[in-house]
Design an enzyme around this catalytic site. Structure first.
Site, PDB file in Angstrom:
ATOM      1  CE  LYS A 110      25.195  -5.437 -35.676  1.00  0.00           C
ATOM      2  NZ  LYS A 110      24.097  -6.087 -35.099  1.00  0.00           N
TER       3      LYS A 110
HETATM    4  C1  LIG Z   1      24.330  -7.886 -35.387  1.00  0.00           C
HETATM    5  C2  LIG Z   1      24.765  -8.870 -34.618  1.00  0.00           C
HETATM    6  C3  LIG Z   1      25.443  -9.961 -35.109  1.00  0.00           C
HETATM    7  C4  LIG Z   1      25.181 -10.498 -36.376  1.00  0.00           C
HETATM    8  O1  LIG Z   1      26.090  -9.539 -37.113  1.00  0.00           O
HETATM    9  P1  LIG Z   1      25.948 -10.033 -38.820  1.00  0.00           P
HETATM   10  O2  LIG Z   1      27.040  -8.809 -39.324  1.00  0.00           O
HETATM   11  O3  LIG Z   1      24.716  -9.294 -39.183  1.00  0.00           O
HETATM   12  O4  LIG Z   1      26.200 -11.249 -39.080  1.00  0.00           O
HETATM   13  C5  LIG Z   1      25.617 -10.947 -34.095  1.00  0.00           C
HETATM   14  N1  LIG Z   1      25.683 -10.572 -32.785  1.00  0.00           N
HETATM   15  C6  LIG Z   1      25.246  -9.409 -32.274  1.00  0.00           C
HETATM   16  C7  LIG Z   1      25.273  -9.128 -30.809  1.00  0.00           C
HETATM   17  C8  LIG Z   1      24.580  -8.638 -33.191  1.00  0.00           C
HETATM   18  O5  LIG Z   1      24.156  -7.406 -32.642  1.00  0.00           O
END
Ligand SMILES: *Cc1c(COP(=O)(O)O)cnc(C)c1O
Length: 378
Positions: free
Chosen positions: A185
């Protein structure tokens, strides 16, 4: 080798982690509290509650919204599988709607048909940081008295033009928004997540349930000069964020303006390189939004998964990493038994790929990737 993503981290983050480690308090303490306050301010939310990941944030948000075993939650299949899994953790069923033909997000025109008497909530996704059609989705949710949870995992720094005003995603516009700080992210704490809401009761329950429903938090107990005994009125979870992560997160927040500006600059180089190309379609930012460019995704017009995979292999042979477009969760073995068909989701998932974009790349690197892709599809 040009990697797909790389977190923007350096001495400030290392110093912050060191400070937290040497402070004597290393989990859910003062650093977490400070990070929550900064994050809430940055998105304009009244409350922010830090947790261990976006997946655990989604689980808590759905529980607090009242999702119970046997309920249905309307969402998209076109997302990382964590979105659907969080619904299953509540014992509920995800009801997948297709995405908009011109974009990568939930098609609001399909919501009415997806609703049943068992629908308990709507879980929308701001996929790759592109804000979904919140006005239409929120109108549907309010019309039927359904809570709206926003999966804003990728959307830190994205904005939406809301009643004539630019507002950050996660204010939130629904009842709660869930963010991820995974290294893929735009900002990261290694792993980690954040829940934002303007509902004090939601926030109270998030805080209770992220720590096994313990009635007295550690900081209160630690600073008391009387012996305190806590109780556990309900079953909760261990979804804590550490102070080491939070200290890093605070530094990442300070960097956000620079991170966003750089991502947008590099995306513009791709846009220019692919302008008017007959096969490579650049990502279309949804109208009335500002996009954090969490993932630079291109659609290869007329390509199926096999041809797209071939392009990805050619890129890799040339030292360039890429990733397939967003997954279609309903096709994974964990969900496929229900036999759902979502043609727009499937075509988007099969015909698109994500190109390298991160602060460690130069304009020249982007040019190299763009030239390699143009050659690979020719
Ligand atoms: C990355 C992601 C998640 C999960 O996030 P984590 O922090 O790894 O649990 C959930 N939803 C979307 C759309 C994502 O891109």
């Amino acid at each position: 080798m040009i990697p797909i993503a790389r977190p923007v981290m350096g001495e400030p983050e290392a110093a912050a982690a060191r400070r937290a480690i040497l402070s004597g308090w290393i989990t859910q303490g003062p650093e977490v509290e400070a990070f929550e306050a900064e994050f809430a301010r940055s998105v304009g939310a009244e409350f922010a509650c830090a947790v261990s990941s976006c997946t655990t944030a989604l689980h808590l948000a759905l529980l607090v919204a009242g999702v119970e075993p046997g309920d249905e939650v309307i969402t998209v299949s076109h997302s990382y599988i964590a979105t659907a899994n969080s619904i299953r953790y509540c014992g509920a069923l995800p009801v997948f709607v297709d995405i908009e033909p011109a974009g990568y997000n939930m098609d609001p025109s399909l919501l009415e048909a997806a609703r049943t008497e068992r629908t308990r909530a709507v879980l929308c996704v701001h996929q790759m940081g592109m804000p979904c059609d919140l006005p239409a989705i929120l109108a549907f949710a309010r019309r039927h008295g359904l809570p709206l949870i926003e999966d804003a995992a990728c959307a830190a720094g994205s904005e939406i033009l809301w009643q004539g005003q630019w507002q950050p995603i996660g204010r939130p516009h629904g009842d709660a928004a869930c963010f991820s700080f995974h290294p893929r992210k735009v900002m990261s704490t290694g792993d980690g997540g954040m829940l934002t809401t303007n509902n004090a009761e939601y926030d109270r329950l998030f805080r209770l349930w992220r720590q096994h429903s313990m009635s007295v938090n550690d900081r209160v107990r630690h600073s008391s000069n009387q012996v305190i005994f806590e109780e556990y009125p309900m079953v909760g979870y261990n979804y804590r964020m550490t102070d080491i992560q939070a200290a890093v997160g605070d530094e990442q927040l300070k960097r956000m303006p620079g991170i966003l500006a750089r991502r947008r600059e590099l995306a513009a180089v791709y846009d220019e390189a692919f302008r008017g190309h007959p096969v490579i379609a650049t990502p279309a930012k949804p109208p009335r939004t500002e996009w954090n460019v969490q993932s630079y995704i291109v659609r290869l017009r007329g390509f199926d998964a096999a041809r797209r995979d071939g392009v990805m292999q050619t890129l890799l042979d040339g030292g360039i990493a890429s990733r397939a477009g967003v997954m279609a969760s309903h096709r994974e073995p964990a969900y496929a038994a229900r036999g759902v068909r979502l043609p727009v989701t499937e075509a988007a998932s099969d015909g698109s790929l994500v190109l390298p974009l991160h602060g460690g790349l130069s304009e020249k690197d982007i040019g190299t990737v763009a030239a390699a892709l143009r050659a690979a599809v020719a």
